[in-house]
Design a protein around this motif. Structure first.
Motif, mmCIF file in Angstrom:
data_model
loop_
_atom_site.group_PDB
_atom_site.id
_atom_site.type_symbol
_atom_site.label_atom_id
_atom_site.label_comp_id
_atom_site.label_asym_id
_atom_site.label_seq_id
_atom_site.Cartn_x
_atom_site.Cartn_y
_atom_site.Cartn_z
ATOM 1 N N ILE A 156 0.860 -1.190 0.000
ATOM 2 C CA ILE A 156 0.000 0.000 0.000
ATOM 3 C C ILE A 156 0.885 1.224 0.000
ATOM 4 N N ARG A 157 0.680 2.080 -0.987
ATOM 5 C CA ARG A 157 1.318 3.394 -1.001
ATOM 6 C C ARG A 157 0.208 4.435 -0.994
ATOM 7 N N PHE A 158 0.232 5.266 0.034
ATOM 8 C CA PHE A 158 -0.949 6.061 0.354
ATOM 9 C C PHE A 158 -0.520 7.438 0.852
ATOM 10 N N THR A 159 -0.614 8.439 -0.012
ATOM 11 C CA THR A 159 -0.454 9.830 0.401
ATOM 12 C C THR A 159 -1.754 10.538 0.040
ATOM 13 N N ALA A 160 -2.523 10.892 1.055
ATOM 14 C CA ALA A 160 -3.890 11.353 0.842
ATOM 15 C C ALA A 160 -4.167 12.613 1.647
ATOM 16 N N ALA A 161 -5.098 13.418 1.135
ATOM 17 C CA ALA A 161 -5.623 14.576 1.867
ATOM 18 C C ALA A 161 -7.125 14.413 1.986
ATOM 19 N N PHE A 162 -7.684 14.839 3.126
ATOM 20 C CA PHE A 162 -9.122 14.736 3.321
ATOM 21 C C PHE A 162 -9.564 15.810 4.294
ATOM 22 N N SER A 163 -10.834 16.204 4.186
ATOM 23 C CA SER A 163 -11.324 17.314 4.999
ATOM 24 C C SER A 163 -12.810 17.159 5.276
ATOM 25 N N ASP A 164 -13.217 17.708 6.442
ATOM 26 C CA ASP A 164 -14.632 17.790 6.791
ATOM 27 C C ASP A 164 -15.153 19.216 6.655
ATOM 28 N N GLY A 165 -14.352 20.091 6.059
ATOM 29 C CA GLY A 165 -14.741 21.480 5.887
ATOM 30 C C GLY A 165 -14.244 22.389 6.988
ATOM 31 N N ARG A 188 -11.395 21.145 9.156
ATOM 32 C CA ARG A 188 -9.997 20.748 9.329
ATOM 33 C C ARG A 188 -9.510 20.091 8.049
ATOM 34 N N LEU A 189 -8.239 20.269 7.783
ATOM 35 C CA LEU A 189 -7.591 19.610 6.648
ATOM 36 C C LEU A 189 -6.587 18.606 7.188
ATOM 37 N N TYR A 190 -6.719 17.369 6.747
ATOM 38 C CA TYR A 190 -5.817 16.295 7.160
ATOM 39 C C TYR A 190 -5.023 15.791 5.951
ATOM 40 N N ALA A 191 -3.851 15.259 6.236
ATOM 41 C CA ALA A 191 -3.099 14.527 5.212
ATOM 42 C C ALA A 191 -2.352 13.395 5.899
ATOM 43 N N VAL A 192 -2.219 12.292 5.192
ATOM 44 C CA VAL A 192 -1.476 11.133 5.680
ATOM 45 C C VAL A 192 -0.488 10.722 4.604
ATOM 46 N N ARG A 193 0.748 10.492 5.031
ATOM 47 C CA ARG A 193 1.767 9.929 4.135
ATOM 48 C C ARG A 193 2.214 8.597 4.736
ATOM 49 N N TYR A 194 1.894 7.507 4.053
ATOM 50 C CA TYR A 194 2.146 6.171 4.595
ATOM 51 C C TYR A 194 2.393 5.200 3.443
ATOM 52 N N ALA A 195 3.261 4.240 3.672
ATOM 53 C CA ALA A 195 3.423 3.114 2.748
ATOM 54 C C ALA A 195 3.846 1.895 3.541
ATOM 55 N N SER A 196 3.282 0.754 3.204
ATOM 56 C CA SER A 196 3.635 -0.475 3.913
ATOM 57 C C SER A 196 5.078 -0.875 3.650
ATOM 58 N N ASP A 197 5.671 -0.397 2.530
ATOM 59 C CA ASP A 197 7.081 -0.673 2.244
ATOM 60 C C ASP A 197 7.960 0.547 2.503
ATOM 61 N N ARG A 198 7.394 1.561 3.172
ATOM 62 C CA ARG A 198 8.100 2.785 3.516
ATOM 63 C C ARG A 198 8.610 3.543 2.292
ATOM 64 N N LYS A 199 7.868 3.461 1.204
ATOM 65 C CA LYS A 199 8.192 4.204 -0.019
ATOM 66 C C LYS A 199 6.962 4.997 -0.447
ATOM 67 N N ALA A 200 6.465 5.822 0.468
ATOM 68 C CA ALA A 200 5.233 6.563 0.209
ATOM 69 C C ALA A 200 5.473 7.680 -0.805
ATOM 70 N N PRO A 201 4.464 8.000 -1.616
ATOM 71 C CA PRO A 201 4.575 9.152 -2.507
ATOM 72 C C PRO A 201 4.861 10.429 -1.719
ATOM 73 N N VAL A 210 1.117 12.033 9.873
ATOM 74 C CA VAL A 210 -0.206 12.603 9.674
ATOM 75 C C VAL A 210 -0.100 14.106 9.934
ATOM 76 N N VAL A 211 -0.748 14.886 9.076
ATOM 77 C CA VAL A 211 -0.738 16.344 9.181
ATOM 78 C C VAL A 211 -2.147 16.810 9.504
ATOM 79 N N LEU A 212 -2.266 17.763 10.410
ATOM 80 C CA LEU A 212 -3.550 18.376 10.720
ATOM 81 C C LEU A 212 -3.389 19.888 10.647
ATOM 82 N N ILE A 213 -4.237 20.525 9.841
ATOM 83 C CA ILE A 213 -4.299 21.981 9.781
ATOM 84 C C ILE A 213 -5.683 22.401 10.247
ATOM 85 N N GLU A 214 -5.708 23.205 11.293
ATOM 86 C CA GLU A 214 -6.977 23.700 11.845
ATOM 87 C C GLU A 214 -6.781 25.157 12.228
ATOM 88 N N GLY A 215 -7.578 26.032 11.625
ATOM 89 C CA GLY A 215 -7.368 27.454 11.844
ATOM 90 C C GLY A 215 -6.002 27.848 11.323
#
Length: 270
Positions: A183-192, A194-207, A240-245
């Motif tokens: 799994i290579r997973f660099t994603a951003a998601f938001s509930d309007g 807060r802005l979240y982002a996760v950078r993760y890879a099961s082989d430690r080679k995340a985008p 994991v990144v969290l931006i709030e305010g």
């Protein structure tokens, strides 16, 4: 691999990220510098938050560089929180339903990466979804299914825990089927809010993932939007990144990341 950018802060025109920077998202759609392929021409999308709780959404299958509507919208729309994505398909056809970001209720989500062996995992993972979430699945990508699974595992209650549980479940399901998935997973998601982002890879080679101030806000990107490399901080793998305010925090994500320290990234954007 896809390219994406997300912003949270004082409202700005979308063009500041989508089209006006020297290495804007549109520029990255045909000349990415930190991706396996330099061209990301399999569609694009933007999700932005305004006066309503749910995000606006515009997606199309045209390459971002050739769509005049995208440039026009980006010039006119101001938002304090938005996600933008250009796609290089690794699975799923080139169709609007497969373009990022994906939205459900107040949530928006976009992803760069892939799940190896996804075709073997797709059916058992889809079977986990309740009828409401299963009927919300309109595309065929692993990214959309990961988003719906995160909702299933409690994205509304605890977003970071939901993402971690979802990724662990994908790995566990692959083990049950007798193979090892990457799994290579660099994603951003938001509930309007807060802005979240996760950078993760099961082989430690995340985008890749970078962060920098932008005006009176902060942006997260797959690769820097300009040549001022000193302004951009690389987010470590397993974060994991969290931006709030006006605050931004970066913390370890996933069990194996606890040994890594990121003190220089735990800051407040002024």
């Amino acid at each position: 691999m896809c390219r994406w950018a997300a912003y949270s802060g004082e409202p700005i025109y979308l063009e500041h990220i989508v089209s006006s920077q020297t290495h804007s998202l549109i520029e990255q759609s045909h000349h990415a510098t930190e991706a396996k392929t330099s061209t990301n021409g399999d569609g694009f999308g933007i999700a932005w938050y305004g006066d309503r709780p749910e995000p606006g959404l515009f997606r199309d299958i045209l390459p971002a560089w050739s769509d005049c509507n995208l440039k026009s919208l980006a010039r006119q729309i101001r938002s304090g929180l938005f996600l933008a994505h250009v796609r290089a398909a690794t699975g799923g056809g080139t169709r609007r339903d497969n373009c990022h970001p994906f939205v459900h209720g107040r949530w928006s989500f976009m992803h760069n990466g892939q799940v190896s062996g996804f075709e073997r995992l797709r059916r058992p993972l889809e079977a986990l979804l309740c009828d409401r979430l299963y009927s919300a699945r309109v595309g065929t990508t692993d990214s959309e299914l990961l988003f719906l699974l995160a909702l299933h595992f409690g994205l509304d209650r605890d977003p970071v825990a939901a993402i971690e549980t979802m990724l662990k479940h994908v790995e566990t399901e692959a083990d049950r089927l007798g193979f090892e998935t990457v799994i290579r997973f660099t994603a951003a998601f938001s509930d309007g809010a807060r802005l979240y982002a996760v950078r993760y890879a099961s082989d430690r080679k995340a985008p890749t993932l970078y962060s920098a101030p932008l005006g009176r806000g902060h942006c997260l990107v797959s690769e820097p939007l300009n040549d001022d490399r000193d302004a951009w901080v690389a987010i470590p793998d397993g974060s994991v990144v969290l931006i709030e305010g006006h605050e931004i925090a970066v913390q370890p994500f996933g069990g194996w990341a606890i040994e890594r320290r990121v003190p220089e990234l735990q800051l407040v954007a002024k």
